[in-house]
Design a protein around this motif. Structure first.
Motif, mmCIF file in Angstrom:
data_model
loop_
_atom_site.group_PDB
_atom_site.id
_atom_site.type_symbol
_atom_site.label_atom_id
_atom_site.label_comp_id
_atom_site.label_asym_id
_atom_site.label_seq_id
_atom_site.Cartn_x
_atom_site.Cartn_y
_atom_site.Cartn_z
ATOM 1 N N VAL A 133 117.803 49.897 -0.594
ATOM 2 C CA VAL A 133 117.793 48.472 -0.256
ATOM 3 C C VAL A 133 117.540 48.276 1.240
ATOM 4 O O VAL A 133 116.735 47.432 1.650
ATOM 5 C CB VAL A 133 119.127 47.810 -0.669
ATOM 6 N N LEU A 134 118.203 49.064 2.069
ATOM 7 C CA LEU A 134 118.041 48.937 3.515
ATOM 8 C C LEU A 134 116.648 49.362 3.979
ATOM 9 O O LEU A 134 116.143 48.858 4.990
ATOM 10 C CB LEU A 134 119.105 49.768 4.237
ATOM 11 N N ALA A 135 116.015 50.270 3.228
ATOM 12 C CA ALA A 135 114.712 50.803 3.641
ATOM 13 C C ALA A 135 113.530 49.997 3.110
ATOM 14 O O ALA A 135 112.399 50.186 3.572
ATOM 15 C CB ALA A 135 114.581 52.259 3.175
ATOM 16 N N THR A 136 113.775 49.107 2.142
ATOM 17 C CA THR A 136 112.682 48.372 1.495
ATOM 18 C C THR A 136 112.714 46.901 1.906
ATOM 19 O O THR A 136 113.710 46.211 1.654
ATOM 20 C CB THR A 136 112.800 48.479 -0.039
ATOM 21 N N PRO A 137 111.649 46.388 2.526
ATOM 22 C CA PRO A 137 111.659 45.008 3.047
ATOM 23 C C PRO A 137 112.036 43.951 2.018
ATOM 24 O O PRO A 137 112.830 43.053 2.304
ATOM 25 C CB PRO A 137 110.223 44.818 3.544
ATOM 26 N N VAL A 138 111.504 44.031 0.802
ATOM 27 C CA VAL A 138 111.789 42.980 -0.176
ATOM 28 C C VAL A 138 113.252 42.991 -0.590
ATOM 29 O O VAL A 138 113.878 41.926 -0.752
ATOM 30 C CB VAL A 138 110.865 43.105 -1.409
ATOM 31 N N PHE A 139 113.854 44.181 -0.714
ATOM 32 C CA PHE A 139 115.265 44.247 -1.101
ATOM 33 C C PHE A 139 116.170 43.826 0.062
ATOM 34 O O PHE A 139 117.205 43.202 -0.159
ATOM 35 C CB PHE A 139 115.618 45.653 -1.573
ATOM 36 N N ARG A 140 115.764 44.157 1.293
ATOM 37 C CA ARG A 140 116.525 43.680 2.462
ATOM 38 C C ARG A 140 116.510 42.166 2.513
ATOM 39 O O ARG A 140 117.527 41.524 2.795
ATOM 40 C CB ARG A 140 115.935 44.242 3.754
ATOM 41 N N MET A 141 115.332 41.599 2.253
ATOM 42 C CA MET A 141 115.213 40.143 2.256
ATOM 43 C C MET A 141 116.085 39.514 1.182
ATOM 44 O O MET A 141 116.790 38.520 1.433
ATOM 45 C CB MET A 141 113.750 39.757 2.046
ATOM 46 N N LEU A 142 116.093 40.095 -0.010
ATOM 47 C CA LEU A 142 116.905 39.555 -1.094
ATOM 48 C C LEU A 142 118.394 39.680 -0.799
ATOM 49 O O LEU A 142 119.174 38.763 -1.098
ATOM 50 C CB LEU A 142 116.562 40.272 -2.405
ATOM 51 N N ALA A 143 118.799 40.798 -0.211
ATOM 52 C CA ALA A 143 120.203 40.940 0.184
ATOM 53 C C ALA A 143 120.563 39.890 1.230
ATOM 54 O O ALA A 143 121.674 39.342 1.221
ATOM 55 C CB ALA A 143 120.459 42.345 0.729
ATOM 56 N N GLY A 144 119.623 39.593 2.128
ATOM 57 C CA GLY A 144 119.859 38.547 3.124
ATOM 58 C C GLY A 144 119.999 37.177 2.488
ATOM 59 O O GLY A 144 120.870 36.384 2.873
ATOM 60 N N ILE A 145 119.159 36.886 1.492
ATOM 61 C CA ILE A 145 119.240 35.600 0.800
ATOM 62 C C ILE A 145 120.573 35.450 0.075
ATOM 63 O O ILE A 145 121.259 34.430 0.202
ATOM 64 C CB ILE A 145 118.065 35.451 -0.187
ATOM 65 N N ILE A 146 120.952 36.476 -0.685
ATOM 66 C CA ILE A 146 122.211 36.408 -1.427
ATOM 67 C C ILE A 146 123.391 36.347 -0.455
ATOM 68 O O ILE A 146 124.377 35.637 -0.699
ATOM 69 C CB ILE A 146 122.338 37.610 -2.384
ATOM 70 N N GLY A 147 123.312 37.076 0.645
ATOM 71 C CA GLY A 147 124.372 37.024 1.654
ATOM 72 C C GLY A 147 124.499 35.649 2.284
ATOM 73 O O GLY A 147 125.607 35.144 2.472
ATOM 74 N N LEU A 148 123.364 35.021 2.613
ATOM 75 C CA LEU A 148 123.405 33.672 3.181
ATOM 76 C C LEU A 148 123.933 32.665 2.169
ATOM 77 O O LEU A 148 124.616 31.697 2.541
ATOM 78 C CB LEU A 148 122.007 33.268 3.653
#
Length: 403
Positions: free
Chosen positions: A7-22
């Motif tokens: 997740v940390l290494a893949t841009p799309v999964f990082r973005m999704l984790a950011g969305i869910i976190g926000l």
């Protein structure tokens, strides 16, 4: 590579984790204090506030289902995600600029519920993007979802200290506004452009009526009913926790916040660990086990609330509740494998069913007994739903629902 590293290494999964976190920041800022602001600050009557909540539920479910079907139909996920995020920002901006009964109804009854559909949209994209990592799919999903628990807990702690320091409750719209603005910016800059993804996302072309007919099939609707009964125990927990603690000697509102925060905190490590066991046990069986553990916390809460043993129940709730939070997402995605947006919309319908079961348990329990009867009935609904789901999968595997 572990799911967290992926997740940390893949841009799309990082973005999704950011969305869910926000979204966790937004939810923890706004929703726990809606009733206080609507009734005490804005001046709505209890009946008027209840009407706003009913409106919000109706709008939220309708939007989630329509958006889910539309994104599958058109494959325009980025465009719709951006529009729905803007609805959330508009709702918070209204309350910051002009707090009044009218803006409260518009913001909380219309705009914010529309923005809530972003949760399902994010996991629909997660489903599509994780096809390249089939063995890590569950782990990726759990890791992305855990970001909401982390930020939700962080905001609960933040507001506990902020209110203790004298911060006005209307300040929640500042952090809520920053979170919603962050969502807009993140989608605008990082969400993959429609038609330019590395994974296949072909428009389904299904008309609205045909897509809705698929949701009404017994193969789908019966499982939705079962999972709605399961998650009703979580809904009931949020309803009775403050009431139970209020009745318990030696407990205060601060204890409620601490208990809820500890439960959310325990969910994070269990979310990261759960995917390791999915290869050994069927998903439906894990849901039965998780539900049985979770209702232990629910049923014993009224008895243990006055005692120090109540804090041990936070571990039990976090452990059992993880299966209820994580597994239905992937369950629906496999149930409607070719329609990830529609599958994600089932989460909203599931919540509606859960609300109905929780309301039924609360009404019957308070009419004939007390909170002890409420949680017994609610626990019975949840365990019955979990066992019925396991029986359905044993009798007729749900893979046929994708046909």
């Amino acid at each position: 590579m572990t799911a967290l590293k992926l997740v940390l290494a893949t841009p799309v999964f990082r973005m999704l984790a950011g969305i869910i976190g926000l979204m966790g920041v937004f939810n923890a800022s706004i929703f726990p204090y809606q009733s206080l602001i609507g009734i005490e600050r804005i001046g709505l009557s209890h009946n008027a506030f209840a009407a706003v909540m009913v409106l919000a539920s109706a709008i939220g479910v309708t939007t989630a289902v329509y958006v889910g079907i539309l994104t599958d139909q058109k494959a325009n996920r980025r465009q719709i995600a951006l529009i729905t995020a803007c609805f959330g920002f508009a709702g918070v901006a209204l309350m910051l600029i002009w707090p009044s009964p009218l803006t409260f109804i518009i913001a909380n009854g219309l705009l914010m519920p529309v923005a809530g559909s972003l949760f399902g949209q994010a996991f629909a994209l997660n489903r599509l993007a994780s096809f390249a990592h089939p063995t890590q799919r569950e782990g990726i999903q759990a890791t992305v979802r855990s970001s909401m628990s982390v930020t939700f807990l962080a905001m609960l702690i933040f507001w506990t200290f902020a209110f203790a320091a004298g911060t006005d409750v209307m300040a929640i719209y500042i952090t809520g506004g920053l979170a919603s603005l962050g969502l807009v910016v993140l989608i605008l800059t990082s969400w993959p452009r429609d038609g330019q993804t590395t994974w296949a996302d072909k428009p389904s072309g299904l008309k609205l009526s045909k897509a809705l007919a698929q949701l009404a099939r017994p193969t789908v609707s019966l499982r939705l009913l079962c999972l709605g009964a399961v998650i009703s125990s979580g809904v009931l927990y949020m309803v009775v926790i403050s009431l139970v603690f209020e009745e318990a000697s030696g407990r205060s509102t601060a204890d409620v916040a601490l208990y809820v925060g500890l439960v959310a905190g325990w969910e994070v490590p269990f979310m990261l660990l759960l995917p390791r066991y999915l290869g050994h046990l069927p998903r439906a069986r894990l849901i039965v086990i998780g539900t049985a553990i979770y209702i232990c916390h629910l049923v014993f809460m009224p008895y243990l609330a006055p005692t120090p043993a109540i804090w041990a129940m936070t571990f039990v709730a976090g452990f059992g509740g993880t299966a209820m939070l994580i597994l239905p997402i992937s369950y629906y995605q496999d149930l409607l494998a070719s329609q990830p947006g529609t599958a994600a919309a089932l989460m909203a319908l599931q919540k509606l069913v859960g609300d109905i079961f929780a309301a039924l348990a609360f009404t019957i329990g308070t009419a004939f007994g007390g909170y002890w009867l409420v949680v017994l009935i609610g626990g019975g609904f949840a365990l019955t739903g979990a066992l019925a789901l396991w029986w359905l999968d044993y009798r007729r595997p749900f893979a046929i629902a994708t046909a």
